[in-house]
Design a protein around this motif. Structure first.
Motif, short mmCIF file in Angstrom:
data_model
loop_
_atom_site.label_atom_id
_atom_site.label_comp_id
_atom_site.label_asym_id
_atom_site.label_seq_id
_atom_site.Cartn_x
_atom_site.Cartn_y
_atom_site.Cartn_z
N GLY A 13 -2.18 34.29 -30.77
CA GLY A 13 -2.11 32.99 -30.15
C GLY A 13 -2.05 33.14 -28.64
N VAL A 14 -2.88 32.39 -27.92
CA VAL A 14 -2.89 32.47 -26.46
C VAL A 14 -2.62 31.09 -25.88
N THR A 15 -1.85 31.04 -24.80
CA THR A 15 -1.48 29.77 -24.21
C THR A 15 -1.02 29.96 -22.77
N HIS A 16 -0.66 28.88 -22.13
CA HIS A 16 -0.24 28.90 -20.72
C HIS A 16 1.14 29.51 -20.57
N VAL A 17 1.41 30.04 -19.38
CA VAL A 17 2.71 30.68 -19.12
C VAL A 17 3.88 29.71 -19.24
N ASP A 18 3.64 28.41 -19.04
CA ASP A 18 4.72 27.42 -19.17
C ASP A 18 5.33 27.44 -20.56
N MET A 19 4.56 27.87 -21.55
CA MET A 19 5.00 27.82 -22.95
C MET A 19 5.93 28.96 -23.33
N THR A 20 6.18 29.88 -22.42
CA THR A 20 6.95 31.08 -22.75
C THR A 20 8.31 30.77 -23.36
N SER A 21 9.06 29.88 -22.74
CA SER A 21 10.40 29.57 -23.22
C SER A 21 10.37 28.95 -24.61
N ILE B 192 8.09 29.29 -26.93
CA ILE B 192 7.68 30.29 -27.92
C ILE B 192 8.85 31.22 -28.23
N ARG B 193 9.60 31.60 -27.22
CA ARG B 193 10.76 32.45 -27.45
C ARG B 193 11.84 31.74 -28.27
N SER B 194 11.80 30.41 -28.30
CA SER B 194 12.78 29.64 -29.06
C SER B 194 12.37 29.44 -30.52
N LEU B 195 11.17 29.89 -30.90
CA LEU B 195 10.73 29.75 -32.28
C LEU B 195 11.67 30.50 -33.22
N THR B 196 11.98 29.90 -34.35
CA THR B 196 12.79 30.58 -35.36
C THR B 196 12.06 31.83 -35.85
N GLY B 197 12.74 32.96 -35.81
CA GLY B 197 12.12 34.21 -36.26
C GLY B 197 11.33 34.93 -35.19
N PHE B 198 11.43 34.47 -33.93
CA PHE B 198 10.69 35.11 -32.84
C PHE B 198 11.21 36.53 -32.59
N SER C 253 2.64 49.01 -29.74
CA SER C 253 2.17 48.79 -28.38
C SER C 253 2.02 47.29 -28.12
N LYS C 254 2.38 46.85 -26.92
CA LYS C 254 2.23 45.44 -26.58
C LYS C 254 1.01 45.25 -25.69
N PHE C 255 0.49 44.01 -25.69
CA PHE C 255 -0.60 43.65 -24.80
C PHE C 255 -0.04 43.31 -23.42
N GLU C 256 -0.91 43.36 -22.41
CA GLU C 256 -0.50 42.83 -21.11
C GLU C 256 -0.19 41.35 -21.28
N THR C 257 0.85 40.87 -20.67
CA THR C 257 1.30 39.47 -20.67
C THR C 257 1.68 38.97 -22.06
N GLU C 258 1.98 39.87 -23.00
CA GLU C 258 2.40 39.43 -24.33
C GLU C 258 3.84 38.93 -24.27
N ILE C 259 4.09 37.80 -24.93
CA ILE C 259 5.43 37.22 -24.98
C ILE C 259 6.23 37.84 -26.12
N GLY C 260 5.62 37.91 -27.28
CA GLY C 260 6.28 38.43 -28.48
C GLY C 260 5.57 37.92 -29.71
N ALA C 261 6.23 38.01 -30.87
CA ALA C 261 5.60 37.65 -32.14
C ALA C 261 6.52 36.75 -32.96
N CYS C 262 5.89 35.91 -33.77
CA CYS C 262 6.60 35.10 -34.75
C CYS C 262 5.83 35.21 -36.06
N LYS D 60 0.22 35.09 -22.93
CA LYS D 60 0.26 34.00 -21.95
C LYS D 60 -0.65 34.31 -20.76
N SER D 61 -1.11 33.23 -20.11
CA SER D 61 -1.95 33.37 -18.92
C SER D 61 -1.89 32.07 -18.13
N THR D 62 -2.04 32.16 -16.83
CA THR D 62 -2.11 30.96 -16.00
C THR D 62 -3.44 30.24 -16.15
N ILE D 63 -4.43 30.89 -16.73
CA ILE D 63 -5.77 30.30 -16.86
C ILE D 63 -5.78 29.16 -17.87
#
Length: 329
Positions: free
Chosen positions: A191-199, A201-207, A217-226, A233-236
């Motif tokens: 799942g890819v989305t804007h950086v504003d969504m970080t918080s 996504i981190r609040s998802l149950t089971g994150f 290994s993690k991707f560049e700019t990866e937030i995590g997994a659910c 995440k990206s500013t684009i």
């Protein structure tokens, strides 16, 4: 030195410049990792063809002893996409080049590499967010009704829809290097989305945070997994400003008229195809030094430029999804 297609630099120097351009571009190219990527061939074709082999029907008829079954033939779906040329330039003057204390050509190269990457990623985003497999947060009817933030229940609904269409986990990505290579990853939807969504996504149950991945290994700019989804995440990946409900309390909004609506794009394997911004022919750098010419008799103007042939195409809408939600302020 005679002028080349790269301006005042030789093909050998241009190859080096391409590598340096792509190094600076890599952090902005999230979508490049997960699509069916093809490198631009040497003849600079204006049409790129992507091929998907179709599944075979199940074989439920018992075999007859001693009789060879009729068998099946492989069938494929070809999707062609027209390529378009994009590019830009930065002007430099003889005065700046001769007197400025910074390495102007190098700085110009750095700036245009970022511009090229952001341009290509924005073009890809604009194509992919138009996917017809569309979901709204809390199952509202339209974007203008969106007021809820991302929820695990909605994610599960999307994953179920993808799996029903036999979308497969992404198991390989294009490596984050200027070379055109792949590497294996832990199987998952992305799942890819804007950086504003970080918080949110981190609040998802089971994150699970990337810090808790262990040996994965993690991707560049990866937030995590659910569960079955890894989030990037990206500013684009900008939201639809004021696109949602007029009830904006506690939600991000551009002007207060409505909630900003954030697309979250979910991908399975081979959901889309693109021209990779990698390899020898991916991008053409052009450097023109300030030298006298008919159009510039005093040799006062030069430029550093780039151009590339690009396009992106959705190969199967059912193997990706776009989820639109609000974002907590």
């Amino acid at each position: 030195m005679a002028m080349t297609v790269y301006g005042d630099i030789t093909p050998r120097t241009a190859a080096y410049v391409v590598v340096e351009l792509l190094k600076r571009a890599m952090p902005y190219l999230c979508l490049e990792k997960f699509g069916q990527a093809k490198s631009l061939p040497e003849n600079k074709t204006q049409t790129m063809k992507f091929r998907r082999y179709n599944s075979l029907a199940v074989a439920t008829t018992p075999l007859t002893e001693g009789v060879t079954p009729a068998g099946k033939k492989l069938t494929a779906t070809d999707i062609s996409v027209q390529l378009y040329q994009y590019g830009d330039l930065v002007e430099i003057t003889d005065v700046i080049q001769d007197t400025h204390e910074d390495p102007v050509l190098q700085e110009a190269q750095n700036v245009i590499s970022e511009q090229a990457a952001k341009t290509v990623e924005t073009l890809r985003y604009n194509v992919l967010k138009a996917c017809t497999n569309l979901f709204y947060a809390n199952s509202v009817a339209a974007r203008t009704d969106v007021v809820a933030v991302i929820a695990r229940a909605d994610q599960r609904k999307i994953v179920r829809a993808l799996e029903r269409q036999e979308a497969r986990f992404i198991t390989q990505i294009v490596k984050s290097t200027p070379s055109f290579n792949t590497e294996s990853i832990l199987p998952a939807f992305v799942g890819v989305t804007h950086v504003d969504m970080t918080s949110d996504i981190r609040s998802l149950t089971g994150f699970t945070s990337v810090a808790d991945y262990g040996q994965v290994s993690k991707f560049e700019t990866e937030i995590g997994a659910c569960e079955d989804v890894r989030y990037i995440k990206s500013t684009i990946f900008t939201p639809y400003a004021d696109g949602g409900s007029a009830t904006t309390t506690g939600k991000l909004t551009t002007t207060g008229v409505g909630c900003d609506v954030y697309p979250v794009m979910y991908f399975g394997k081979d959901a889309y195809g693109l021209v990779a911004l990698k390899g020898k022919y991916s991008i053409t750098p052009i450097v023109i030094n300030p030298v006298p010419s008919k159009s510039d008799p005093l040799g006062q103007r030069g430029s550093v430029a780039w151009k590339t042939m690009q396009n992106t195409v959705i190969l199967n809408d059912a193997w990706m999804a776009v989820y639109e939600c609000a974002c907590t302020s």
